[in-house]
Scaffold this motif. Structure first.
Motif, PDB file in Angstrom:
ATOM      1  N   ILE A 280       1.025  -1.069   0.015  1.00  0.00           N
ATOM      2  CA  ILE A 280       0.022   0.122  -0.057  1.00  0.00           C
ATOM      3  C   ILE A 280       0.924   1.311  -0.134  1.00  0.00           C
ATOM      4  O   ILE A 280       1.549   1.495   1.007  1.00  0.00           O
ATOM      5  N   ARG A 281       1.124   1.722  -1.220  1.00  0.00           N
ATOM      6  CA  ARG A 281       1.796   2.919  -1.067  1.00  0.00           C
ATOM      7  C   ARG A 281       1.647   3.990  -0.138  1.00  0.00           C
ATOM      8  O   ARG A 281       0.494   4.571   0.207  1.00  0.00           O
ATOM      9  N   GLY A 282       2.828   4.624   0.308  1.00  0.00           N
ATOM     10  CA  GLY A 282       2.655   5.686   1.444  1.00  0.00           C
ATOM     11  C   GLY A 282       2.520   4.935   2.697  1.00  0.00           C
ATOM     12  O   GLY A 282       2.476   5.526   3.913  1.00  0.00           O
ATOM     13  N   THR A 283       2.710   3.574   2.969  1.00  0.00           N
ATOM     14  CA  THR A 283       2.687   3.051   4.266  1.00  0.00           C
ATOM     15  C   THR A 283       4.040   1.964   4.188  1.00  0.00           C
ATOM     16  O   THR A 283       4.785   2.082   3.334  1.00  0.00           O
ATOM     17  N   ALA A 284       4.095   1.361   5.372  1.00  0.00           N
ATOM     18  CA  ALA A 284       5.076   0.364   5.266  1.00  0.00           C
ATOM     19  C   ALA A 284       5.127  -0.770   4.740  1.00  0.00           C
ATOM     20  O   ALA A 284       6.049  -1.488   4.387  1.00  0.00           O
ATOM     21  N   ALA A 285       3.737  -1.088   4.109  1.00  0.00           N
ATOM     22  CA  ALA A 285       3.619  -2.328   3.314  1.00  0.00           C
ATOM     23  C   ALA A 285       4.284  -2.476   1.915  1.00  0.00           C
ATOM     24  O   ALA A 285       3.819  -1.510   1.298  1.00  0.00           O
ATOM     25  N   ASP A 286       5.061  -3.336   1.669  1.00  0.00           N
ATOM     26  CA  ASP A 286       5.679  -3.095   0.383  1.00  0.00           C
ATOM     27  C   ASP A 286       6.009  -4.632  -0.002  1.00  0.00           C
ATOM     28  O   ASP A 286       6.884  -4.878  -0.854  1.00  0.00           O
ATOM     29  N   GLY A 287       5.201  -5.649   0.193  1.00  0.00           N
ATOM     30  CA  GLY A 287       5.169  -6.844  -0.437  1.00  0.00           C
ATOM     31  C   GLY A 287       4.970  -7.158  -1.647  1.00  0.00           C
ATOM     32  O   GLY A 287       4.005  -6.253  -2.163  1.00  0.00           O
ATOM     33  N   ARG A 288       5.444  -7.930  -2.715  1.00  0.00           N
ATOM     34  CA  ARG A 288       5.254  -8.084  -3.851  1.00  0.00           C
ATOM     35  C   ARG A 288       4.481  -9.303  -4.209  1.00  0.00           C
ATOM     36  O   ARG A 288       4.259  -9.764  -5.408  1.00  0.00           O
ATOM     37  N   PHE A 289       4.290 -10.295  -3.225  1.00  0.00           N
ATOM     38  CA  PHE A 289       3.812 -11.496  -3.444  1.00  0.00           C
ATOM     39  C   PHE A 289       2.269 -11.439  -4.091  1.00  0.00           C
ATOM     40  O   PHE A 289       1.823 -12.252  -4.698  1.00  0.00           O
ATOM     41  N   GLY A 290       1.556 -10.392  -3.231  1.00  0.00           N
ATOM     42  CA  GLY A 290       0.133 -10.722  -3.401  1.00  0.00           C
ATOM     43  C   GLY A 290       0.093  -9.045  -4.364  1.00  0.00           C
ATOM     44  O   GLY A 290       0.579  -8.341  -4.425  1.00  0.00           O
ATOM     45  N   PRO A 291      -1.281  -9.061  -4.497  1.00  0.00           N
ATOM     46  CA  PRO A 291      -1.906  -7.804  -5.326  1.00  0.00           C
ATOM     47  C   PRO A 291      -1.356  -6.525  -4.741  1.00  0.00           C
ATOM     48  O   PRO A 291      -1.534  -6.522  -3.236  1.00  0.00           O
ATOM     49  N   ASP A 292      -1.258  -5.391  -5.475  1.00  0.00           N
ATOM     50  CA  ASP A 292      -1.099  -4.021  -4.616  1.00  0.00           C
ATOM     51  C   ASP A 292      -2.540  -3.566  -4.392  1.00  0.00           C
ATOM     52  O   ASP A 292      -3.255  -3.675  -5.024  1.00  0.00           O
ATOM     53  N   LEU A 293      -2.469  -3.107  -3.158  1.00  0.00           N
ATOM     54  CA  LEU A 293      -3.836  -2.767  -2.459  1.00  0.00           C
ATOM     55  C   LEU A 293      -3.987  -1.199  -2.573  1.00  0.00           C
ATOM     56  O   LEU A 293      -5.082  -0.900  -1.715  1.00  0.00           O
ATOM     57  N   THR A 294      -3.160  -0.499  -2.968  1.00  0.00           N
ATOM     58  CA  THR A 294      -3.116   0.778  -2.860  1.00  0.00           C
ATOM     59  C   THR A 294      -4.518   1.538  -3.180  1.00  0.00           C
ATOM     60  O   THR A 294      -4.906   2.555  -2.533  1.00  0.00           O
ATOM     61  N   HIS A 295      -5.144   1.218  -4.307  1.00  0.00           N
ATOM     62  CA  HIS A 295      -6.624   1.829  -4.497  1.00  0.00           C
ATOM     63  C   HIS A 295      -7.476   0.618  -4.699  1.00  0.00           C
ATOM     64  O   HIS A 295      -8.413   0.491  -5.866  1.00  0.00           O
ATOM     65  N   LEU A 296      -7.305  -0.477  -3.502  1.00  0.00           N
ATOM     66  CA  LEU A 296      -8.260  -1.625  -3.810  1.00  0.00           C
ATOM     67  C   LEU A 296      -9.795  -1.257  -4.178  1.00  0.00           C
ATOM     68  O   LEU A 296     -10.453  -1.925  -4.963  1.00  0.00           O
ATOM     69  N   MET A 297     -10.240   0.042  -3.413  1.00  0.00           N
ATOM     70  CA  MET A 297     -11.810   0.123  -3.955  1.00  0.00           C
ATOM     71  C   MET A 297     -12.202   0.547  -4.984  1.00  0.00           C
ATOM     72  O   MET A 297     -13.538   0.814  -5.254  1.00  0.00           O
ATOM     73  N   THR A 298     -11.225   0.885  -5.925  1.00  0.00           N
ATOM     74  CA  THR A 298     -11.552   1.070  -7.208  1.00  0.00           C
ATOM     75  C   THR A 298     -11.687   0.085  -8.030  1.00  0.00           C
ATOM     76  O   THR A 298     -12.019   0.175  -9.416  1.00  0.00           O
ATOM     77  N   ARG A 299     -11.503  -1.164  -7.721  1.00  0.00           N
ATOM     78  CA  ARG A 299     -11.934  -2.347  -8.433  1.00  0.00           C
ATOM     79  C   ARG A 299     -13.048  -2.749  -8.121  1.00  0.00           C
ATOM     80  O   ARG A 299     -13.489  -2.822  -7.034  1.00  0.00           O
ATOM     81  N   GLU A 300     -13.602  -3.326  -9.115  1.00  0.00           N
ATOM     82  CA  GLU A 300     -15.230  -3.908  -8.983  1.00  0.00           C
ATOM     83  C   GLU A 300     -15.212  -5.338  -8.313  1.00  0.00           C
ATOM     84  O   GLU A 300     -16.115  -5.585  -7.971  1.00  0.00           O
TER      85      GLU A 300
END
Lengths: 351, 200, 561
Positions: A280-300
């Motif tokens: 999640i950009r802007g936080t300490a979370a920077d894992g690459r194994f799973g999807p990027d959640l930065t803008h999770l809620m823009t996804r259907e």
């Protein structure tokens, strides 16, 4: 004897009920999918798919004519040359062969095949070998077991499972080029209405292009068996007019707004294993194994298209993904109820 | 086969003479299929040339096994002499040439073993080291396996000869075995060229 | 001819066999090297696995009848689809078809047995144990990591899914080892058939006078010799990867996933011709007899089959059009694939030429054979569609391909296997199969087959990929899949009728006599079933249809050939 057939009929009826009885939750996907036209190969909106359709139409016409002729001759001969009831039992004249006939029915197919080869080669080159115009949008697609990662290198965006591309114009096309790589096993990128499928293979760089000229959402999914959840490695391509696309890009480039009211949920996220796999950009979370959640809620959808993206579904997913996607590699997070609620509340702010 | 022709009519016996021998057809079929099998390993070897991500690399550690090659290819010649002797029913001559064939084949195997010992312990190349290791050991090893099988069969015939059971009535089966041996040698030519000439 | 002399001797031998205790009976079959018994064992074994793999297919269709069912979890479904495919190719298709060649080739060339009878038995038992090993994986597949059970990597087991990181436990190893075993069995049969056909023909039977079936058996045998090793080699490499840490398909070490695909399909494509050419062989024997005419264009039929075999070695990458080969590569394989359609079409035309001007008798073998002609035509034409590489980019790995290859495998091959069983069952057992039950079997199977596989083409065109354990509602796939599943049910009922037919006819079928169909090749000159030595005196032939010459001395074939 009659009872025997009855037993079989009942057994079949019972077996037939099994699929209906075992119907699982579709997590709202049935409704969502119904609002999108079926991904028919013949319903093309992009040049590669168009080219394929033109060629397909030609080939299917030729094969249909061949079928009608040969099947017609077969049917005729079966009817005309059947043994009649009052037959005298003598053998018909024995014909051992005929060189002129053999020559004829060799030459004609060869000519047909030559024509087909030429037009096929032409389409192959048209679709596979176009030059990449400078300034064309490039998206880096990385296939994982069982989700899609999309990176827009020029724009600094990373997202997952739902690919946004700008609308192209028939007169002055603005294609999007997809560079395909795999993080693990062989997959295949397939959105039928936009283009043929291209395999995504580890240690091999493939690329393809699309230039959709009708806005809308297009359904696709992985087209190469890749393990347990191959069936649920779905993808959506969202084609937007240029202005909308630019707006989407701008929103994606921003880090998510910080909302103090979900502070506890954010801390749950950052202190559990979530950060190992997700970014999640802007936080300490920077894992690459799973999807990027930065803008999770823009996804259907979530889970690569296995469920609609709602708070309830998020709760189910985070609590145990295997309820929705039995083979998913994300483990059950085993959070307490309060932590789970807060975490999902936090996720719901990531837009 | 010779005994049978006294039972079947003369025309049938004459007809039978015109047909090929089943042993030779069988061994040719086996050679065809084994060639297809070897080709895949050769293709894999050539495909992966230059693609290893880490060393050791072929030119660093490979040196052409000239002595082994000479021995193995000579054994093809000696086996021909042996077959000729057996056809003429000179069992002693046959035994000598057959033994020499065996010894030459054994030298090849020993030499290959020594080469592998050096590669593994001195150069650090094993089947899991890199792509070169995987393709080298599988290709050369597959060939060495075929040499071993051939040698075991040759040894069996050698023992039967020592015990006095061999004579010119066994010429067809022994000839079939010699064809297998020629095949093994021919494969070595291909393997040698691929690994030690093209591949370095 | 020699047949009548053997009759009493054969009958006497039969009586003696029936008085042995059951263990003695089993022992006879276990130690046999007789090509007829081994042929029957291959066919019986293959039919057994046909039922097993068929039940697996039925389960698949049950799951897919309705979207989002949870009848079986994805892990189980993926094992079902892998085992169904693997079993149908290696444990059903190969043994049944080579079983028929085993049985028929010596009889048709007037020989006593195959060239290497003990090798034949060795090959059978290797096949048998390989088959058991594959299904044993259900019990024994739990490896060190707890993951295991039956293989679930798809029947073509693409790398790197099959490498250790992605396939833990031993399930993939069972897939590899069982097929390595069965392949050795097939190779043994191939060597045997070639040696037999070249070395054991009866007097007067030059190569040019062999029945078409024997020619095609030789062609298939050569293809097996050349096409099976690439699979065995690739599997050996995979085994080295999995057990000794080699890197053949290890993409992290620079290995190539594509290389596996090339090796597999260099085997895989000729393999499907290995499966279909025996169907052609049966058709070339059955159509003439039931049209009462000699095969039209014997030499062309043989030449076309050789051409098919040869060209089929050059088309393999049409299974790989989507992997990202160069345009030149794609064009080459599209061209070669379309080219192989030419000799194939020629064969269809020659069968048509055989029927033309004949007097067709619609017995059950001929019914299945006629359906084969139409269905194989359709299969060939959808094959042309798939050969057009750009169209294939949409169709590959979808249910369109599944429909196409089931059209070949069932519509052509299984239909001809049924035809061959109805045709030669009387020869092997001395009893006729029931015509009435046979007609029920045929019509039910035909209807079920078309319900399922005609519909299936459209599911693929609608975006349904293959090997998916379920699909979501709202994709427009529900109705199509339901129809397909109903068709599967109908096919299942048809097979049940067939099984009943076989079991009842074995006990109480009408006596067949030597030559129930009024046919013309040598196997019909001896008793039904033939004595162990086949012919009391080796036959002497002058033409391709020795029994025609005997039945029509005023107008023998050798005047016209």
């Amino acid at each position: 004897m009659r009872r025997w057939w009855l037993t079989i009929a009942i057994a079949i009826a019972v077996a037939g009920c099994a699929p209906v009885a075992a119907l699982a939750n579709d997590w709202g996907m049935g409704d969502s999918n119904s609002r999108i036209p079926p991904s028919s190969v013949f319903d093309s909106v992009s040049t590669p798919a168009h080219e394929i359709n033109t060629l397909a139409f030609f080939v299917v016409s030729i094969t249909t004519v061949i079928f009608l002729i040969v099947a017609g001759l077969l049917t005729y001969s079966i009817v005309r040359f059947r043994a009649r009831p009052g037959d005298d039992g003598r053998e018909p004249p024995q014909v051992y062969g005929s060189n002129p006939i053999e020559f004829a029915w060799t030459t004609v197919p060869v000519i047909i095949v030559l024509v087909l080869i030429l037009i096929t080669a032409r389409t192959i080159y048209t679709v596979q070998a176009p030059a990449r115009p400078p300034g064309a949008l490039s998206v880096h697609v990385i296939a994982h077991q069982w989700w899609w990662e999309f990176r827009y290198p020029g724009l600094g965006i990373v997202t997952a499972n739902e690919l946004h591309v700008p609308l192209s114009d028939l007169q002055s096309p603005t294609p999007t080029f997809l560079d395909l790589e795999s993080a693990d096993v062989a997959h295949s990128f397939w959105v039928p209405r936009l283009a043929g499928k291209t395999d995504v293979i580890p240690n091999k760089k493939n690329s393809m292009w699309i230039d959709p000229h009708v806005a809308g959402t297009y359904l696709g999914q992985c087209g190469e068996y890749c393990g347990t959840e191959h069936a649920m490695m779905l993808l959506r391509v969202i084609v937007e007019p240029r202005a909308d696309f630019d707006r989407w890009v701008a929103a994606e480039q921003q880090p998510p707004a910080l909302d103090a009211s979900v502070g506890h949920g954010r801390r749950v996220f950052e202190s559990t294993a979530c950060v190992n796999c997700h970014t999640i950009r802007g936080t300490a979370a920077d894992g690459r194994f799973g999807p990027d959640l930065t803008h999770l809620m823009t996804r259907e959808t979530i889970g690569a298209g296995v469920a609609m993206n709602t708070r309830d579904h998020l709760k189910v997913w985070v609590s145990d993904p295997r309820v929705m996607k039995p083979g998913a590699l994300m483990p059950a997070m085993n959070l307490g109820d309060k932590d789970l609620d807060d975490l999902v509340a936090y996720l719901a702010t990531l837009r | 086969m010779a005994a049978a022709s006294s039972v079947i009519p003369a025309t049938a016996a004459r007809w039978r003479e015109t047909l090929p021998r089943r042993g030779h057809v069988g061994i040719l079929s086996l050679i065809l299929t084994e060639s297809a099998f070897f080709s895949i390993f050769v293709v894999a070897y050539i495909f992966y040339l230059g693609k290893s991500l880490t060393g050791p690399f072929p030119k660093d550690v490979l040196s052409p096994p000239i002595l082994n090659t000479v021995c193995l290819l000579s054994s093809s010649t000696t086996i021909v002499f042996a077959i000729r002797a057996l056809r003429a029913n000179s069992i002693r001559t046959f035994a000598i040439w057959w033994f020499i064939t065996f010894a030459l084949g054994l030298e090849f195997l020993t030499g290959t073993g020594l080469e592998w010992h050096r590669l593994i312990y001195h150069d650090g190349l094993t089947i899991r080291t890199n792509l070169f290791g995987s393709t080298y050991y599988s290709l050369v090893g597959l060939h060495a396996l075929h040499v071993t099988i051939g040698l075991l069969l040759i040894l069996l015939v050698l023992i039967l000869t020592m015990c006095g059971y061999m004579n010119d009535r066994h010429i067809e089966r022994t000839d079939v075995l010699s064809w297998y041996w020629h095949f093994v040698d021919a494969v070595w030519v291909v393997v040698f060229l691929t690994v030690y000439v093209i591949g370095r | 001819m020699a047949g009548s002399i053997d009759h009493e001797i054969a009958l006497g031998a039969v009586d003696e066999r029936q008085s042995l205790p059951i263990l003695g009976h089993i022992h006879e079959w276990v130690v046999t090297v007789d090509h007829k018994r081994l042929g029957i064992m291959y066919i019986a074994g293959g039919l057994f696995f046909f039922l097993v793999a068929g039940l697996q297919a039925a389960t698949i269709r049950l799951q897919l009848a309705v979207p989002d069912t949870g009848i079986v979890p994805p892990q189980v479904f993926n094992r079902l689809l892998t085992m169904h495919g693997t079993a149908m190719v290696f444990l059903v298709g190969m043994p049944i078809l080579t079983g028929f060649f085993n049985y028929l080739v010596p009889l048709m060339i007037g020989a006593r047995d195959l060239a290497f009878p003990r090798l034949n038995a060795f090959g059978f038992w290797l096949w048998f144990f390989g088959a058991l090993l594959l299904y044993f994986s259900y019990i024994g597949g739990d490896g060190l990591y707890g993951a295991g059970s039956a293989p679930d990597v798809g029947w073509f087991a693409y790398a790197p899914l099959t490498e250790l990181p992605f396939s833990r436990g031993n399930s993939t190893d069972y897939w590899i080892l069982s097929i390595l075993l069965t392949s050795v069995g097939s190779t043994a049969t191939a060597i045997n058939i070639i040696a037999t056909a070249f070395c054991l023909r009866c007097e007067g039977m030059t190569l040019n006078k062999m029945p078409v079936l024997v020619w095609l058996a030789i062609v298939v045998a050569f293809m097996m010799l050349v096409a099976l090793p690439p699979l065995s080699a690739a599997q050996a490499m995979l085994l080295l990867d999995r057990f000794l840490g080699a890197h053949f398909f290890d993409t992290q070490a620079g290995g190539s996933a594509i290389l596996w695909q090339h090796f597999f399909w260099i085997f895989g494509h000729p393999e499907v011709y290995i499966l279909v050419i025996p169907a052609f062989a049966f058709a070339s024997e059955i159509i003439p007899v039931f049209s009462r005419k000699v095969i039209f264009g014997y030499s062309v039929m043989v030449a076309a089959s050789c051409a098919i075999a040869f060209i089929s070695l050059s088309v393999w990458a049409h299974h790989m059009f989507a992997v990202g080969m160069t345009p030149a590569g794609n064009s080459f394989f599209a061209a070669s694939t379309m080219l192989v359609g030419v000799p194939t079409g020629i064969k269809i035309f020659n069968w048509l030429g055989t029927i033309w001007g004949g007097k067709l008798r619609f017995k059950v073998p001929m019914l299945f054979n006629l359906a084969f002609l139409f269905q194989f035509l359709v299969a060939g034409l959808t094959g042309i569609m798939l050969a057009v590489a750009p169209f294939d980019w949409q169709l590959t790995d979808t249910y369109f391909v599944v429909a196409h290859f089931h059209y070949v495998l069932i519509g052509a091959i299984v239909f001809m296997i049924f035809a061959a069983i109805y045709y030669w069952f009387p020869k092997a057992t001395g009893r006729m199969l029931s015509e009435t039950l046979g007609k029920w079997h045929f019509w039910l199977f035909l209807i079920g087959f078309h319900l399922t596989f005609d519909t299936m083409h459209f599911a693929g065109l609608r975006g349904m990929p293959r090997r998916i354990y379920t699909y979501q509602p709202g994709r427009g796939l529900e109705t199509l899949n339901l129809i397909e599943s109903i068709g599967a049910l109908v096919q299942g009922i048809a097979v049940l009728v067939f099984v009943i037919n076989v079991l009842c006819s074995l006990r109480a079928g009408k006596a067949a006599g030597n030559d129930p169909w009024d046919a013309w090749t040598l196997e019909w000159s001896t008793t039904s079933p033939p004595p162990e030595y086949n012919f009391a005196e080796p036959p002497v032939v002058r033409s391709r249809r020795p029994l025609w010459d005997l039945k029509h001395p005023e107008d023998p074939d050798w005047k016209y050939e």
